[in-house]
Scaffold this motif. Structure first.
Motif, PDB file in Angstrom:
ATOM      1  N   SER A  74     -23.222  65.138 -21.115  1.00 19.19           N
ATOM      2  CA  SER A  74     -24.511  64.637 -21.604  1.00 19.19           C
ATOM      3  C   SER A  74     -25.351  64.111 -20.447  1.00 19.19           C
ATOM      4  CB  SER A  74     -24.297  63.542 -22.655  1.00 19.19           C
ATOM      5  OG  SER A  74     -23.550  62.466 -22.104  1.00 19.19           O
ATOM      6  N   HIS A  78     -25.240  59.085 -22.933  1.00 19.91           N
ATOM      7  CA  HIS A  78     -24.760  58.925 -24.311  1.00 19.91           C
ATOM      8  C   HIS A  78     -23.347  58.365 -24.401  1.00 19.91           C
ATOM      9  CE1 HIS A  78     -27.643  62.251 -24.147  1.00 19.91           C
ATOM     10  NE2 HIS A  78     -27.950  62.019 -25.397  1.00 19.91           N
ATOM     11  N   THR A 144     -24.838  65.123 -30.313  1.00 22.45           N
ATOM     12  CA  THR A 144     -26.120  65.065 -29.611  1.00 22.45           C
ATOM     13  C   THR A 144     -27.138  66.061 -30.157  1.00 22.45           C
ATOM     14  OG1 THR A 144     -25.244  66.587 -27.943  1.00 22.45           O
ATOM     15  CG2 THR A 144     -25.091  64.244 -27.470  1.00 22.45           C
ATOM     16  N   GLU A 197     -25.303  60.564 -32.106  1.00 22.34           N
ATOM     17  CA  GLU A 197     -24.793  60.166 -30.794  1.00 22.34           C
ATOM     18  C   GLU A 197     -23.662  59.141 -30.874  1.00 22.34           C
ATOM     19  OE1 GLU A 197     -28.030  59.173 -28.166  1.00 22.34           O
ATOM     20  OE2 GLU A 197     -29.056  61.075 -28.513  1.00 22.34           O
ATOM     21  N   GLY A 417     -29.573  58.709 -25.916  1.00 24.45           N
ATOM     22  CA  GLY A 417     -28.646  57.845 -25.201  1.00 24.45           C
ATOM     23  C   GLY A 417     -29.278  56.493 -24.967  1.00 24.45           C
ATOM     24  N   ASN A 449     -20.642  52.818 -30.256  1.00 24.50           N
ATOM     25  CA  ASN A 449     -21.525  53.200 -29.149  1.00 24.50           C
ATOM     26  C   ASN A 449     -22.743  52.287 -29.039  1.00 24.50           C
ATOM     27  OD1 ASN A 449     -22.049  54.743 -26.916  1.00 24.50           O
ATOM     28  ND2 ASN A 449     -22.888  56.483 -28.031  1.00 24.50           N
ATOM     29  N   LYS A 452     -27.299  52.193 -27.747  1.00 20.23           N
ATOM     30  CA  LYS A 452     -27.898  53.531 -27.760  1.00 20.23           C
ATOM     31  C   LYS A 452     -28.738  53.728 -29.038  1.00 20.23           C
ATOM     32  CE  LYS A 452     -24.724  54.144 -24.532  1.00 20.23           C
ATOM     33  NZ  LYS A 452     -23.495  54.894 -24.796  1.00 20.23           N
TER      34      LYS A 452
END
Length: 457
Positions: A74, A78, A144, A197, A417, A449, A452
């Motif tokens: 990526s 990300h 993504t 993501e 990201g 995550n 992001k």
């Protein structure tokens, strides 16, 4: 370390498939560009959905961030661990679970790469069409919402993922979608997860739409004196509804780098690389119509590649363009960014970008999936030079601003990201807040995550 209890629990659960070694951690802190973040605190290598569920459950119990990892290709950070925590590396979940030739579906684990799947499909007469260039994992491509050279005909991952198995932040496992070609039941949770993501859950199984191998395929390389002529040819081709399988742009700098890297001998000027799929008759007719358009815009040369080995060599050279440019300027670090605009605005967007790049102190190249208005700028920067770094960031931000003014998007392919987070409000307005509300509903602890995609994350 703030997540010691989670790390200890994961080590007890996974044994040698959980690592805190410096080398493994640093390998999961790498990015294809100079977007950087510290390494994660640990890396888990699950083999089953049940293990992913337990990993997430342990992390939720200790408020420990969880970051999914595919092939690490990526471009906007990300998969980097902005706030520490545990990276879940899906390289061991790499099984093709089923291929249903009659319904044209494949069911795979997230660590299967697109090349592995297509190799397995060779004897079936089917193929998976999404081709971002890199041999990315299918889970990462779905996360993504990847696309690539064939999106103009076959669509992006959004169009080619039919169903998912997803582990949510609280450890629940849900299934979205079915094997059927369509549905009108409930919210489209598959569409919600594709492109999220890893901020809403971890994909552990994907049901993919396959395509029939075309009866005939033909490709061509077409050279132009100016990039404007190449863009005008591409725009006219799309507006005349000629069904291209691929139509790619390389500028003169990109062609020079490709020649040096791939041992080709193309004229060092703007090129379109095109491919047609269909029956013998339709491919011949479509190619002839394209040739007439190219001639109208004063194409310098027009070379056909009908043999499989010639087409393979052609598209390998295109896919290697990023590395070719890196080798062209080996003392630099690549920084690649993309935008997507309406087809009618493509010429203006690229012209404005070219003009802006003339003032930069580094080498740059424009490469585009111009059939759908998406193009990339690859900038090769001396990262020890703060002036060049700031110039590269300014160029990327200028591209994003121009895309929004022209009714486009700040990314047609690379995603957000944390590299492009600052533009989300400008592009989406109050809808960005709704994305944040969805995130908080599915992940109230903000462990999936974090940092992001959404506001306040």
């Amino acid at each position: 370390m703030p997540n010691d209890k989670a790390l200890d629990a994961l080590s007890s659960f996974l044994g040698d498939r959980f690592s805190t070694s410096k080398g493994v951690l640093e390998a999961h802190a790498q990015s294809e560009t100079f977007v950087t973040a510290p390494p994660p605190e640990g890396v888990a290598f699950p083999e089953t959905t049940e293990e992913v569920t337990e990993i997430v459950r342990i992390c939720a119990e200790h408020d420990c961030p969880v970051i999914g990892w595919g092939a690490g290709t990526s471009l906007e950070g990300h998969a980097l661990a902005l706030r520490g925590g545990v990276t879940v590396d899906f390289s061991r979940m790499n099984k093709i679970l089923a291929i249903d030739v009659e319904d044209m579906n494949a069911i795979v684990q997230p660590g299967v790469t697109r090349e592995e799947l297509n190799h397995e499909l060779r004897a079936t007469g089917l193929f998976f069409p999404v081709d971002p260039g890199a041999n990315a994992t299918l889970g990462g491509m779905a996360a993504t919402r990847a696309s690539g050279t064939t999106a103009v005909r076959y669509g992006t991952m959004r169009d080619n993922v039919k169903a998912l198995e997803v582990v949510l932040a609280d450890g629940r496992v849900i299934r979205t979608g079915t094997k059927a070609r369509k549905s009108s039941t409930g919210y489209d949770l598959t569409g919600l997860m594709v492109g999220s993501e890893g901020t809403l859950g971890l994909m552990t199984e994907l049901t993919l739409r396959l395509q029939a191998q075309p009866e005939a395929t033909s490709a061509a390389v077409c050279a132009f004196e100016t990039i404007d002529q190449a863009i005008a040819t591409a725009m006219t081709t799309i507006q005349m509804a000629i069904p291209m399988a691929r139509i790619e742009l390389l500028d003169g700098t990109g062609v020079a780098a490709v020649n040096a890297y791939s041992k080709t001998s193309l004229p060092e000027c703007a090129h379109l690389l095109v491919e047609f799929h269909g029956s013998e008759t339709s491919v011949k007719e479509d190619a002839e119509r394209f040739g007439e358009i190219a001639e109208e815009f004063e194409a310098k040369s027009f070379d056909w590649a009908t043999r499989q080995e010639d087409r393979t060599r052609l598209w390998a050279a295109r896919h290697n363009a990023y590395w070719a440019l890196q080798a062209y300027k080996p003392s630099t670090t690549g920084f690649s960014t993309d935008i997507c605009v309406p087809i009618s605005k493509l010429g203006q967007a690229i012209a404005d970008t070219n003009k802006a790049l003339e003032e930069a102190d580094f080498i740059a190249s424009i490469i585009g999936h111009v059939g759908d208005g998406n193009y990339h700028v690859n900038m090769f920067v001396d990262v020890s030079d703060p002036v060049q770094k700031e110039q590269a960031k300014a160029q990327a931000e200028g591209m994003a601003e121009r895309a929004l003014k022209l009714g486009g998007t700040v990314s047609g392919e690379h995603g957000i990201g944390f590299g492009k987070l600052k533009f989300m409000r400008q592009e989406h307005g109050d809808a960005w807040d709704v994305m944040g509300q969805i995130k908080r509903t599915l992940d109230p602890q903000n462990i999936m995550n974090p940092g992001k995609m959404v506001p306040g994350n």
